[in-house]
Write a protein that holds these residues in place. Structure first.
Motif, mmCIF file in Angstrom:
data_model
loop_
_atom_site.group_PDB
_atom_site.id
_atom_site.type_symbol
_atom_site.label_atom_id
_atom_site.label_comp_id
_atom_site.label_asym_id
_atom_site.label_seq_id
_atom_site.Cartn_x
_atom_site.Cartn_y
_atom_site.Cartn_z
ATOM 1 N N VAL A 1 1.038 -0.718 -0.496
ATOM 2 C CA VAL A 1 -0.050 -0.078 0.002
ATOM 3 C C VAL A 1 0.641 1.138 0.147
ATOM 4 O O VAL A 1 0.346 2.380 -0.376
ATOM 5 C CB VAL A 1 -1.264 0.324 1.600
ATOM 6 N N LYS A 2 2.243 1.195 0.706
ATOM 7 C CA LYS A 2 2.850 2.368 0.551
ATOM 8 C C LYS A 2 2.993 3.012 -0.640
ATOM 9 O O LYS A 2 3.748 3.814 -1.107
ATOM 10 C CB LYS A 2 3.660 2.239 2.168
ATOM 11 N N THR A 3 3.643 1.959 -0.999
ATOM 12 C CA THR A 3 4.515 1.769 -2.476
ATOM 13 C C THR A 3 3.173 2.624 -3.479
ATOM 14 O O THR A 3 3.612 3.465 -4.743
ATOM 15 C CB THR A 3 5.126 0.673 -2.945
ATOM 16 N N ILE A 4 2.333 2.013 -3.086
ATOM 17 C CA ILE A 4 0.985 2.274 -4.412
ATOM 18 C C ILE A 4 0.555 4.063 -4.015
ATOM 19 O O ILE A 4 0.061 4.236 -4.727
ATOM 20 C CB ILE A 4 -0.141 1.238 -4.505
ATOM 21 N N ALA A 5 -0.064 4.180 -3.009
ATOM 22 C CA ALA A 5 0.763 5.486 -2.116
ATOM 23 C C ALA A 5 0.933 6.545 -2.411
ATOM 24 O O ALA A 5 1.154 7.590 -2.630
ATOM 25 C CB ALA A 5 0.175 5.685 -1.080
ATOM 26 N N GLY A 6 2.604 5.614 -3.320
ATOM 27 C CA GLY A 6 3.781 6.913 -3.776
ATOM 28 C C GLY A 6 2.851 7.503 -5.678
ATOM 29 O O GLY A 6 2.600 7.342 -6.046
ATOM 30 N N PRO A 7 4.083 8.464 -5.596
ATOM 31 C CA PRO A 7 3.518 9.191 -7.192
ATOM 32 C C PRO A 7 4.084 8.209 -8.296
ATOM 33 O O PRO A 7 4.839 7.950 -8.477
ATOM 34 C CB PRO A 7 4.163 10.543 -6.787
ATOM 35 N N GLY B 1 -0.151 7.000 -7.044
ATOM 36 C CA GLY B 1 -0.584 7.995 -6.408
ATOM 37 C C GLY B 1 -1.959 8.289 -5.390
ATOM 38 O O GLY B 1 -2.746 8.961 -5.351
ATOM 39 N N ALA B 2 -1.537 6.670 -5.087
ATOM 40 C CA ALA B 2 -3.189 6.879 -4.352
ATOM 41 C C ALA B 2 -3.473 7.447 -3.125
ATOM 42 O O ALA B 2 -2.592 7.226 -2.476
ATOM 43 C CB ALA B 2 -3.829 5.161 -4.156
ATOM 44 N N THR B 3 -4.855 8.158 -2.572
ATOM 45 C CA THR B 3 -5.477 8.312 -1.366
ATOM 46 C C THR B 3 -5.812 7.444 -0.467
ATOM 47 O O THR B 3 -5.897 5.901 -1.053
ATOM 48 C CB THR B 3 -6.528 8.909 -1.273
ATOM 49 N N GLN B 4 -5.238 8.214 1.056
ATOM 50 C CA GLN B 4 -5.912 6.650 2.139
ATOM 51 C C GLN B 4 -6.916 6.432 1.328
ATOM 52 O O GLN B 4 -7.425 4.981 1.480
ATOM 53 C CB GLN B 4 -6.045 7.460 3.463
ATOM 54 N N SER B 5 -8.280 6.794 1.965
ATOM 55 C CA SER B 5 -9.567 6.178 1.294
ATOM 56 C C SER B 5 -9.448 5.065 -0.459
ATOM 57 O O SER B 5 -9.948 4.230 -0.039
ATOM 58 C CB SER B 5 -10.763 7.618 0.879
ATOM 59 N N GLU B 6 -8.805 6.159 -1.243
ATOM 60 C CA GLU B 6 -7.877 4.719 -2.873
ATOM 61 C C GLU B 6 -7.858 3.442 -1.873
ATOM 62 O O GLU B 6 -8.032 2.465 -2.072
ATOM 63 C CB GLU B 6 -7.516 5.931 -3.422
ATOM 64 N N LEU B 7 -7.134 3.499 -1.409
ATOM 65 C CA LEU B 7 -6.320 2.427 -0.733
ATOM 66 C C LEU B 7 -7.190 1.481 0.080
ATOM 67 O O LEU B 7 -6.613 0.306 -0.679
ATOM 68 C CB LEU B 7 -4.880 2.660 -0.057
ATOM 69 N N SER C 1 -3.237 -1.455 -13.600
ATOM 70 C CA SER C 1 -3.806 -0.513 -13.783
ATOM 71 C C SER C 1 -3.182 0.421 -14.191
ATOM 72 O O SER C 1 -2.125 1.027 -13.411
ATOM 73 C CB SER C 1 -4.536 -0.221 -12.313
ATOM 74 N N GLY C 2 -4.085 2.015 -14.262
ATOM 75 C CA GLY C 2 -2.683 3.442 -14.304
ATOM 76 C C GLY C 2 -3.645 4.463 -13.867
ATOM 77 O O GLY C 2 -3.988 5.576 -13.704
ATOM 78 N N SER C 3 -4.901 3.868 -12.892
ATOM 79 C CA SER C 3 -4.952 4.696 -11.905
ATOM 80 C C SER C 3 -5.629 4.006 -10.408
ATOM 81 O O SER C 3 -6.125 2.924 -10.767
ATOM 82 C CB SER C 3 -6.128 5.427 -12.290
ATOM 83 N N TRP D 1 8.062 -3.802 -9.920
ATOM 84 C CA TRP D 1 7.397 -2.719 -9.431
ATOM 85 C C TRP D 1 5.423 -3.062 -9.222
ATOM 86 O O TRP D 1 5.935 -4.742 -9.336
ATOM 87 C CB TRP D 1 6.866 -1.834 -11.385
ATOM 88 N N TRP D 2 5.198 -2.888 -8.520
ATOM 89 C CA TRP D 2 4.249 -2.615 -7.929
ATOM 90 C C TRP D 2 3.662 -3.524 -8.617
ATOM 91 O O TRP D 2 2.169 -4.626 -7.802
ATOM 92 C CB TRP D 2 3.180 -1.749 -7.196
#
Length: 534
Positions: free
Chosen positions: A47-53, A59-65, A113-115, A180-181
């Motif tokens: 989750v930390k990696t996916i949250a990164g830009p 660039g996922a937000t906490q809610s998106e994660l 996934s691109g987003s 990569w993630w």
């Protein structure tokens, strides 16, 4: 250990050709179950990696994660019962092939996934496929093993669940160190291809020979009720507030719909599930204890990850390695639990198992930032030993209470209670953890601007992130965050242990005791099979 089923299991029911390859079939079933369970635990370390830009993450937000995790859980839990019924009706092999294939497609698309929105969508697709895999694996198992070997096979099946929970973070950590993630999802694809080929070659099909009329209203009510209930539980965990209308309304609505489902099943002439099974105290106690043990375990798994990575500063890979004793204990004891049950009875074994789980959970209330690593290893081994002596006997009790032709329904009941219990544990105990943490850290955030103060108080990760930006001046905040989290962990651990003690009380009161030697389950079957080549 099992509930007598009468004449229906008195004679061998498995064709000899299938019987000869039963252990190879079990390996294939374990393989399928492993990737479904493993994938969810892998995501937790990424989750930390996916949250990164981008391009490192999304660039996922906490809610998106949270919804990347919860979309899977929501669809999975909602469809479990329906998937089990379909397996009984159209064939478990067909359902298994469909589920594992869809899971593989969802995994490949999730990797690309691109987003965050795309990731959430494909995670839901993966949950859809997984819902058809898990009940089908147990249902097929019940139809390729004779009754006397079912406890051993179920023990191995249960042990594979513990193995998947443990190796998930390790696998995820290794992949993230080198790729990569998206690799945490793409790794599923070749495994799925191998599993599909093995299923086509080895796994026989089976279904209810007399399924009767369909019960579409019952299926719809079960799906809607479970989705509403699990959504409310997840939402309550996100908000750490179960009194919020957006939490209460779905939970109450789900319970009302499920009550309507039970009422409908009692009245209809062609029920999706025979509710009368729940009138057996041992059956109800078995499914309730499964829910309670996963409520307690998933809650402690949630906060132990933060303890090991945030407070102790260990990497995701190191934290994953520390879970190995839990997996080892399950792999060692789950297949052998039937021997202990034969000697002492399900009631004694499951009660002691629940007490061991409670002991392991309560021990977290004594931990601090310097607790030796070996103590953690011993603790996880004790928890795994306890779980092995609960999961196997209660699963056997549930599955052997139903005839073979209803194995899909029995598996769906078993897994639904486990999934709802686990979701409830993460939500409720996660809320307790968050609430106590915020109360403890608030007094140390007074000098910060209002917006920063609110954000920093959400979790220990948020507080440590702010402290890191402050540089050397943030050192006192780091110490305060660790102290606040330890206090919250201690309170949550006591809550988890209390739930496990309730589970111990349930099994002590309602599970059957030791079966007299002359009436052991499967005895008639063993005598018939004597001399048959294995």
């Amino acid at each position: 250990m099992s509930i007598p089923s009468g004449a229906r299991d008195a004679l061998p029911q498995v064709p000899e050709a299938v019987h000869r390859r039963r252990w190879a079939i079990l390996v294939v079933l374990m393989f399928s179950l492993l990737i479904v369970v493993l994938d969810n635990s892998i995501l937790n370390v990424a989750v930390k990696t996916i949250a990164g830009p981008a391009p490192t993450g999304l660039g996922a937000t906490q809610s998106e994660l949270e919804w990347a995790i919860n979309a899977y859980t929501l669809v999975f839990a909602g469809l479990l019962f329906t998937a089990g019924l379909l397996g009984d009706r159209i064939g478990r092999k067909k359902v298994l092939l469909f589920g594992i294939g869809l899971f593989g497609v969802g995994s490949a698309l999730a990797a690309m996934s691109g987003s965050p929105g795309e990731l959430i969508t494909w995670r839901a697709v993966m949950g859809f496929g997984a819902a058809f895999v898990m009940p089908a694996t147990l249902a097929v198992l019940m139809n390729v093993f004779e009754r006397d070997e079912q406890p051993k096979a179920i023990g191995i099946w249960a042990g594979s669940v513990g193995l998947a929970i443990a190796i998930g973070p390790i696998t995820g950590g290794l992949l993230l160190e080198h790729f990569w993630w998206g690799s945490i999802f793409l790794v599923n694809v070749p495994v799925v291809i191998v599993a599909l080929i093995a299923m086509v070659v080895l796994v026989p099909d089976s279904k209810d020979p007399n399924p009767g009329r369909t019960d579409p209203l019952g299926v719809v009510l079960s799906f809607v009720g479970l989705v509403l209930l699990v959504y409310g539980i997840i939402r309550g965990g996100q908000l750490a507030d179960f009194a919020d209308p957006t939490v209460l309304l779905p939970i109450i609505g789900g319970l009302v719909v499920l009550a309507a489902f039970v009422r409908h099943e009692k009245r209809t002439s062609h029920p999706a599930i025979d509710i009368s099974y729940f009138k057996q105290p041992s059956f109800s106690a078995a499914v309730a204890s499964m829910a309670l043990v996963f409520f307690a375990l998933m809650g402690v798994t949630f906060f132990s990850a933060f303890y090991m990575q945030s407070v102790r500063g260990w990497s995701a890979l190191q934290a994953g390695l520390l879970i190995l004793p839990l997996a080892a204990a399950q792999m060692i004891f789950a297949p052998r639990a039937r021997l202990v049950v034969d000697r002492f009875g399900a009631r004694v074994v499951c009660t002691v198992g629940m007490l061991l789980v409670a002991l392991g959970l309560a021990a977290f209330a004594l931990f601090d930032a310097t607790t030796p690593v070996w103590v953690l290893c011993v603790l996880f081994f004790v928890q795994g030993t306890g779980m092995a002596h609960v999961m196997t006997p209660v699963t056997v009790s549930v599955m052997q209470a139903l005839p073979r032709e209803k194995a899909g329904s029995g598996s769906a009941i078993n897994n639904t209670f486990r999934q709802v219990g686990g979701a409830l544990g993460i939500a409720v105990l996660g809320s307790v953890l968050s609430t106590v943490y915020r109360g403890e850290i608030e007094g140390h955030l007074g000098a910060l601007p209002a917006g920063a103060r609110e954000a920093a108080g959400e979790s220990i990760e948020s507080t440590l992130g702010l402290a890191d930006k402050l540089g050397p001046a943030g050192a006192p905040l780091v110490a305060a965050a660790n102290d606040a989290f330890l206090k919250a962990m201690h309170v949550t651990a006591i809550g988890s242990a209390t739930i496990a003690l309730v589970g111990a009380l349930v099994v002590a009161m309602f599970l059957p005791g030791r079966t007299p030697a002359g009436q052991k389950s499967g005895e008639g079957e063993r005598s018939v099979r004597a001399g048959v080549g294995r």
